[in-house]
Design a protein around this motif. Structure first.
Motif, PDB file in Angstrom:
ATOM      1  N   UNK A  29     -24.214 -62.919  -1.857  1.00 19.58           N
ATOM      2  CA  UNK A  29     -24.739 -64.126  -1.229  1.00 19.58           C
ATOM      3  C   UNK A  29     -26.251 -64.133  -1.288  1.00 19.58           C
ATOM      4  N   UNK A  30     -26.858 -65.229  -1.728  1.00 24.87           N
ATOM      5  CA  UNK A  30     -28.300 -65.306  -1.869  1.00 24.87           C
ATOM      6  C   UNK A  30     -28.969 -65.211  -0.515  1.00 24.87           C
TER       7      UNK A  30
ATOM      8  N   UNK B  89     -26.593 -59.584   2.029  1.00 25.04           N
ATOM      9  CA  UNK B  89     -27.413 -58.514   1.463  1.00 25.04           C
ATOM     10  C   UNK B  89     -28.869 -58.957   1.384  1.00 25.04           C
ATOM     11  N   UNK B  90     -29.760 -58.046   1.728  1.00 29.59           N
ATOM     12  CA  UNK B  90     -31.185 -58.350   1.846  1.00 29.59           C
ATOM     13  C   UNK B  90     -31.867 -58.560   0.497  1.00 29.59           C
ATOM     14  N   UNK B  91     -32.931 -59.342   0.557  1.00 33.82           N
ATOM     15  CA  UNK B  91     -33.934 -59.421  -0.512  1.00 33.82           C
ATOM     16  C   UNK B  91     -33.419 -59.933  -1.847  1.00 33.82           C
ATOM     17  N   UNK B  92     -32.394 -60.765  -1.838  1.00 34.83           N
ATOM     18  CA  UNK B  92     -32.032 -61.508  -3.030  1.00 34.83           C
ATOM     19  C   UNK B  92     -32.771 -62.849  -2.985  1.00 34.83           C
TER      20      UNK B  92
ATOM     21  N   UNK C 219     -29.536 -52.828  -0.588  1.00 29.55           N
ATOM     22  CA  UNK C 219     -28.109 -52.869  -0.893  1.00 29.55           C
ATOM     23  C   UNK C 219     -27.235 -53.207   0.304  1.00 29.55           C
ATOM     24  N   UNK C 220     -27.817 -53.703   1.392  1.00 29.08           N
ATOM     25  CA  UNK C 220     -27.034 -53.942   2.602  1.00 29.08           C
ATOM     26  C   UNK C 220     -27.755 -54.971   3.464  1.00 29.08           C
ATOM     27  N   UNK C 221     -27.451 -54.976   4.756  1.00 27.59           N
ATOM     28  CA  UNK C 221     -28.097 -55.894   5.684  1.00 27.59           C
ATOM     29  C   UNK C 221     -28.036 -55.313   7.084  1.00 27.59           C
TER      30      UNK C 221
END
Length: 373
Positions: free
Chosen positions: A17-18, A253-256, A286-288
């Motif tokens: 997910x963006x 997920x972070x930072x996309x 790689x996570x959130x």
């Protein structure tokens, strides 16, 4: 036991997910257009769980985002904080140590792991003659704590002091000569720890964030009372959902990136989500975080007692062009002497994560050699 069940890969995980760092910070300032999609209302993807805790004293596979130094001995260690949480660390020691020498504990950035920036700082300072420890904060990386990927200004400040406990008991360390380095969000935690822990003889915060400030007030203190109230209402409703489900919800997920982000958000992506700094255990790679993570921070200013670092020395380092520069400038103004603010010409926030041509390691070395003498 093997050190790890998996080695960090340089290839990125499949796109999900963006989202970007803006998501987490939006939870602290609902309604701020500059921070993008609301983190609180997009709790769909579950965070990637960390690998099992495993430790070894040697023979470790190298899983860092930086090259291993032949001038330093490296080994995995573990220790407990005051709350009983087992923390995982990488200990770096200069080869051919003689007698008891000075030591430095290192952590950060916020959402990173010890295989990223803090490990680079620790290994480099070990090359320069210090025993150093880079560690994963509670609830992240290889360290313990449940649920995963939460943060606490209290517990994570304690993590720094627990690292001091551990390193000060090593036979080759002079416990009267211990310093501290915090990077990014853990820079603020390091300052908080140094204020309360008088065993710390000198402290450095590099490219520092005050996470309690940004999560409660937004960037540049732009969150209004109405926005703060709305954010807290949303977090309260999320608590009901978490209580009903028996488990915390996580954001995407972070930072996309999806396009149109502010430059500093692109810079976060270019460190955490590319081969430059990606690590599979890093929240930012790689996570959130849990959706309710900001609750621990919004009423808990961590720099209230920054003056009490004095008379021990404080060094703040920040990039000239960093969006976060104001955190160090206001911290510097609030701190008592002896203090120093070093601005790195042309540097942005993430440059001080890993750009060894810009991180002022000579300055760090002279600072600690002088004040841990």
């Amino acid at each position: 036991m093997n050190e790890h069940t998996e080695i960090a890969e340089k290839s990125l995980p499949p796109e999900q997910t963006t989202v970007s760092r803006r998501g987490m910070l939006k939870a602290a300032g609902a309604g701020l257009a500059a921070l993008g999609t609301t983190f609180v209302t997009t709790a769909s993807a579950q965070a990637t769980r960390s690998l099992p805790l495993q430790f070894t004293d040697g023979g470790a596979l190298w899983d860092k985002t930086f090259p291993q130094s032949a001038r330093v001995e490296h080994r995995k260690v573990s220790f407990r904080n005051r709350y009983g949480i087992v923390l995982s660390g990488d200990l770096y020691e200069p080869r051919n140590i003689s007698g008891r020498i000075a030591a430095i504990v290192v952590s950060g950035p916020f959402g990173a792991v010890k295989e990223q920036s803090s490990g680079l700082y620790a290994q480099t300072m070990a090359e320069r003659g210090f025993v150093t420890l880079a560690f994963d904060p509670s609830f992240t990386g290889e360290s313990g704590g449940e649920p995963r990927n939460v943060a606490s200004p209290d517990i994570n400040t304690e993590d720094f002091s627990a690292a001091v406990d551990f390193i000060g008991l090593l036979p080759n360390v002079d416990r009267a000569r211990i310093g501290m380095i915090g990077v990014c969000g853990w820079g603020g935690m390091a300052l908080n720890a140094a204020a309360v822990d008088k065993r710390v003889r000198a402290v450095v915060a590099s490219t520092m964030y005050d996470m309690t400030r940004v999560l409660s007030r937004g960037y540049n203190d732009s969150v209004t009372l109405a926005q703060r109230t709305q954010m807290l209402e949303q977090l309260g409703q999320q608590r009901w959902k978490d209580a009903e489900n028996g488990t915390p919800a996580y954001g995407p997920v972070m930072n996309q990136l999806k396009g149109g982000e502010a430059r500093f958000l692109v810079e976060y992506h270019d460190y955490y989500r590319t081969a430059r700094g990606f690590h599979p255990r890093s929240v930012n790679s790689n996570a959130s975080w849990t959706v309710t993570m900001p609750l621990s921070f919004v009423n808990m200013p961590i720099l209230s007692y920054i003056k009490e670092i004095s008379p021990r020395p404080l060094l703040l380092i920040h990039g000239e062009k960093a969006h976060s520069r104001y955190f160090s400038e206001t911290a510097f103004a609030a701190a008592a002497e002896p203090k120093e603010l070093m601005i790195i010409p042309g540097a942005v926030h993430v440059d001080l994560y890993d750009r060894v041509d810009l991180i002022p390691f000579d300055k760090l070395t002279s600072f600690f050699r002088t004040h841990l003498a």
